[in-house]
Design an enzyme around this catalytic site. Structure first.
Site, PDB file in Angstrom:
ATOM      1  N   GLY A 154       0.852  -1.220  -0.013  1.00 57.59           N
ATOM      2  CA  GLY A 154      -0.126  -0.068   0.020  1.00 57.59           C
ATOM      3  C   GLY A 154       0.827   1.084   0.160  1.00 57.59           C
ATOM      4  CB  SER A 156       4.793   6.031   1.948  1.00 56.11           C
ATOM      5  OG  SER A 156       5.610   5.640   0.892  1.00 56.11           O
ATOM      6  CB  VAL A 158      -1.533   3.025   3.821  1.00 50.89           C
ATOM      7  CG1 VAL A 158      -0.783   1.574   3.859  1.00 50.89           C
ATOM      8  CG2 VAL A 158      -2.974   2.903   3.827  1.00 50.89           C
ATOM      9  CB  SER A 161       5.401   0.170   9.947  1.00 53.44           C
ATOM     10  OG  SER A 161       6.437   0.127   8.349  1.00 53.44           O
ATOM     11  CG  ASP A 178      11.053   0.575   3.411  1.00 51.53           C
ATOM     12  OD1 ASP A 178      10.291   1.157   3.238  1.00 51.53           O
ATOM     13  OD2 ASP A 178      12.320   0.987   3.014  1.00 51.53           O
ATOM     14  CD  GLU A 203      11.333   4.838   8.807  1.00 48.55           C
ATOM     15  OE1 GLU A 203      11.310   6.203   8.700  1.00 48.55           O
ATOM     16  OE2 GLU A 203      11.582   4.297   7.698  1.00 48.55           O
ATOM     17  NE  ARG A 244     -21.228  -3.742   1.714  1.00 51.49           N
ATOM     18  CZ  ARG A 244     -22.341  -3.408   2.359  1.00 51.49           C
ATOM     19  NH1 ARG A 244     -23.259  -2.588   1.593  1.00 51.49           N
ATOM     20  NH2 ARG A 244     -22.556  -3.387   3.495  1.00 51.49           N
TER      21      ARG A 244
END
EC number: 2.7.11.-
Length: 313
Positions: A154, A156, A158, A161, A178, A203, A244
């Site tokens: 996804g 950065s 979002v 991590s 990452d 991170e 759905r």
């Protein structure tokens, strides 16, 4: 340039002894396939792959030892060419003098392993396949959830991590944050691992880099894992329709492998760790033959049939 492994790297990684040819240990291995000579022992040389590692076990050596001295030397001259990376003897067998003579003439190192031949072959193949396989570096977070390799992808920011960190706190394991190095084992299997510099690290914005193994223990991390499921975390801005009921099965092709993929919309307040756990368990249930969508369809069909019958009466 083609990828290669040197004989010295092979020796340093596996439980293999260098018997002869230290000065030739920089020989390069380009093929992950290991050759166990069969017909070549009888003198049939057509199409024989001299560029592969040559492995001799008890069966081959019993045949070679039954030959005359000149015949044995001829066999080793066929096996040990200037293209041959190395000759390996399994089962800690004694190295024949004829083999060393020919190896010296063609500058081929001779190795010896203590394990039985099938085990040596498996170890060599697994190591060479992992080292020589084509690799792809992919942005994402790779975690093990209920024993399943799950890749979170996804944009950065979002929350990949942060989700991985909560999964670790819930007893799951981090593989890579990452960047994930992916490589293909066979037509059905992809393996993933962290680049060496990022191993065990994650991170978190606002906190910086965290050493997961140091904080949560050795059970919280894993070096490598088979990739079984991709979960795409997408910020839900209200402009996109999502499946759905889960009837549509997406896949992402990486090399020649089609990996199942799920798209999960991200909204404020959603517990992504719990959703990822549920997605992993649901995927495992499908693999084991239980499909909740089919169950739902059957119940819906029964309800429609029952209602139609009641109206007819």
């Amino acid at each position: 340039m083609s990828k290669f492994v040197t004989v010295e790297e092979l020796i340093n990684t596996l439980n293999i002894e260098l018997v002869y040819g230290r000065e030739y240990a920089n020989r390069r291995i380009y093929s992950s396939e290991v050759s166990r000579p069969g017909l070549i022992l009888t003198g049939y040389k057509a199409y024989y792959p001299h560029e592969r590692l040559q492995l001799l076990g008890r069966t081959e050596m019993s045949y070679i030892n039954a030959q005359t001295k000149d015949e044995r030397r001829t066999i080793y001259e066929i096996l040990l060419t200037q293209e041959t990376p190395a000759l390996i003897f399994a089962r800690d067998m004694r190295i024949p003098y004829e083999a060393i003579e020919v190896a010296e003439a063609n500058q081929v190192p001779i190795l010896r392993a203590k394990s039985k031949t099938s085990r040596v072959l498996a170890n060599l193949t697994n190591y060479l396949e992992s080292m020589l396989a084509k690799r792809l570096s992919k942005h994402g977070v790779f975690v093990e959830v209920f024993g399943m390799g799950v890749l979170l992808v996804g944009d950065s920011g979002v929350g990949k991590s942060e989700t991985a960190l909560e999964l670790v706190q819930r007893g799951h394991r981090l593989i890579a944050d990452d960047r994930v190095e992916l490589y293909q084992i066979d037509e059905l299997t992809l393996k993933g691992e962290a680049p060496e510099i990022l191993q065990n690290l994650i991170e978190i914005r606002g906190l910086g880099i965290i050493d997961v193994m140091n904080l949560y223990g050795v059970a919280s991390v894993r070096g490598t894992k088979t990739l079984e499921l991709i979960i795409d975390l997408v910020v839900d801005d209200g402009t996109r329709e999502y499946d759905r009921l889960g009837f549509e099965q997406e896949y992402e092709q990486i090399f020649e492998v089609n990996v199942p993929k799920i798209t999960i919309p991200v909204k404020l307040g959603r517990n992504l760790a719990v959703i990822v756990e549920s997605a992993a368990m649901n995927h495992r249930a499908r693999q084991m033959g239980y499909d909740v969508q089919n169950q739902f369809n059957e119940k819906l069909d029964n309800l429609i049939a029952r209602n139609s019958k009641e109206h007819a009466e």
